[in-house]
Design an enzyme around this catalytic site. Structure first.
Site, mmCIF file in Angstrom:
data_model
loop_
_atom_site.group_PDB
_atom_site.id
_atom_site.type_symbol
_atom_site.label_atom_id
_atom_site.label_comp_id
_atom_site.label_asym_id
_atom_site.label_seq_id
_atom_site.Cartn_x
_atom_site.Cartn_y
_atom_site.Cartn_z
ATOM 1 N N GLU A 68 -9.499 11.988 -56.458
ATOM 2 C CA GLU A 68 -9.343 12.058 -55.008
ATOM 3 C C GLU A 68 -10.335 11.176 -54.261
ATOM 4 O O GLU A 68 -10.676 11.450 -53.111
ATOM 5 C CB GLU A 68 -9.425 13.515 -54.525
ATOM 6 N N ASP A 120 -7.972 14.077 -49.548
ATOM 7 C CA ASP A 120 -9.253 13.374 -49.562
ATOM 8 C C ASP A 120 -9.059 11.860 -49.585
ATOM 9 O O ASP A 120 -9.815 11.127 -48.955
ATOM 10 C CB ASP A 120 -10.069 13.821 -50.781
ATOM 11 N N HIS A 133 -11.706 26.713 -53.166
ATOM 12 C CA HIS A 133 -11.810 27.000 -51.737
ATOM 13 C C HIS A 133 -11.646 28.497 -51.480
ATOM 14 O O HIS A 133 -10.943 29.188 -52.212
ATOM 15 C CB HIS A 133 -10.736 26.227 -50.970
ATOM 16 N N ARG A 171 -8.228 25.933 -60.549
ATOM 17 C CA ARG A 171 -9.008 24.823 -59.995
ATOM 18 C C ARG A 171 -10.397 25.319 -59.642
ATOM 19 O O ARG A 171 -10.555 26.296 -58.897
ATOM 20 C CB ARG A 171 -8.337 24.246 -58.749
#
Length: 260
Positions: free
Chosen positions: A149, A175, A45, A70
């Site tokens: 997720e 999520d 992100h 990640r």
């Protein structure tokens, strides 16, 4: 090489790490120096560039704290480049099947265990032995964490855990809660699902279970359920909350002074 994360998990240690969104070397040093056992660097992100990740990884290595990155994009080349830059391992988002997990692990390991291509990287600079041995050691040390997720992944959790080379599972409550149609992570539906997933992971000895823990008071219950990689909240939240508390205090002091 940073302190081996896999060895500590195998020794039944409970590790406490932090999410790093602001990939600045000084902030990495601050968090590492404050006592982090590992770092969760988020490259899924936000708008971070490669140089920011590279510099943050160097800072983590100098502090002897393993850094996991990640990534959102499932790319063999991106995996290799992150590991080449010094990541101790990777967190793979939205893993739903054992086949996916098997492929992702293979990207993290050199032949004959995987398909990672060889090249002159940062690891080469600090290793003075045989290059083949270095690469085989890297294949053994690399941490491969699968983030489950969605409900498909939950259904395939045992098969994912059984894949050779999977170091652990991270649970994505955000999520999952949306998929369950609820608006908060502490909803009974979410808590029941997380407990079920934790019980499944616990049946695989030595497997890492990474969960977000927003309050130290929640840690004992998570540890008892099998969590051995506790992740405190994002640096952005912590910094904002710290300044919010400070500004609130100062504004209150100003108001009291003006009323005199």
């Amino acid at each position: 090489m940073t302190t081996n994360l896999k060895s500590r998990l195998a020794a039944n240690e409970v590790l406490v790490g932090a999410v790093v969104n602001i990939l600045d070397p000084m902030l990495v040093e601050v968090i590492a120096g404050a006592g982090a056992d590992f770092l969760f660097m988020d490259f899924e992100h936000g708008l971070k560039d490669y140089s920011a990740v590279a510099n943050a990884l160097v800072a983590a290595e100098l502090c002897d704290v393993p850094a996991l990155v990640r990534i959102g994009e499932k790319s063999e080349n991106l995996v290799a480049r992150m590991l080449d830059a010094g990541a101790a391992g990777l967190l793979f988002s939205h893993v739903s099947t054992a086949e996916e997990a098997q492929q992702l692990v293979s990207w993290c390991r050199y032949k004959p265990l995987g398909t990672r291509g060889s090249g002159v990287t940062r690891g080469f600079l600090r290793h003075y032995g045989n290059e083949f041995d270095r690469r085989q050691q890297a294949s053994r040390d690399v941490a491969c964490i699968m983030i489950v997720e969605d409900m498909v992944g939950v259904g395939n959790l045992e098969a994912i855990l059984a894949v050779d080379g999977v170091t652990g599972i991270a649970i994505g409550p955000g999520d999952l809660s949306m998929e369950l149609g609820v608006d908060r992570w502490d909803h009974p539906k979410v808590l029941e699902l997380l407990q079920h997933m934790a019980t499944t992971v616990r049946s695989f000895p030595g497997m890492g279970l990474l969960r977000l823990c927003v309050d130290p008071a929640e840690a004992p219950a998570q540890i008892e359920s099998g969590t051995n990689m506790i992740l405190i909240t994002h640096d952005v939240h912590l910094i904002k909350n710290m300044y919010k508390s400070l500004f609130t205090g100062y504004h209150t002091a100003v108001e009291k002074t003006n009323k005199r």
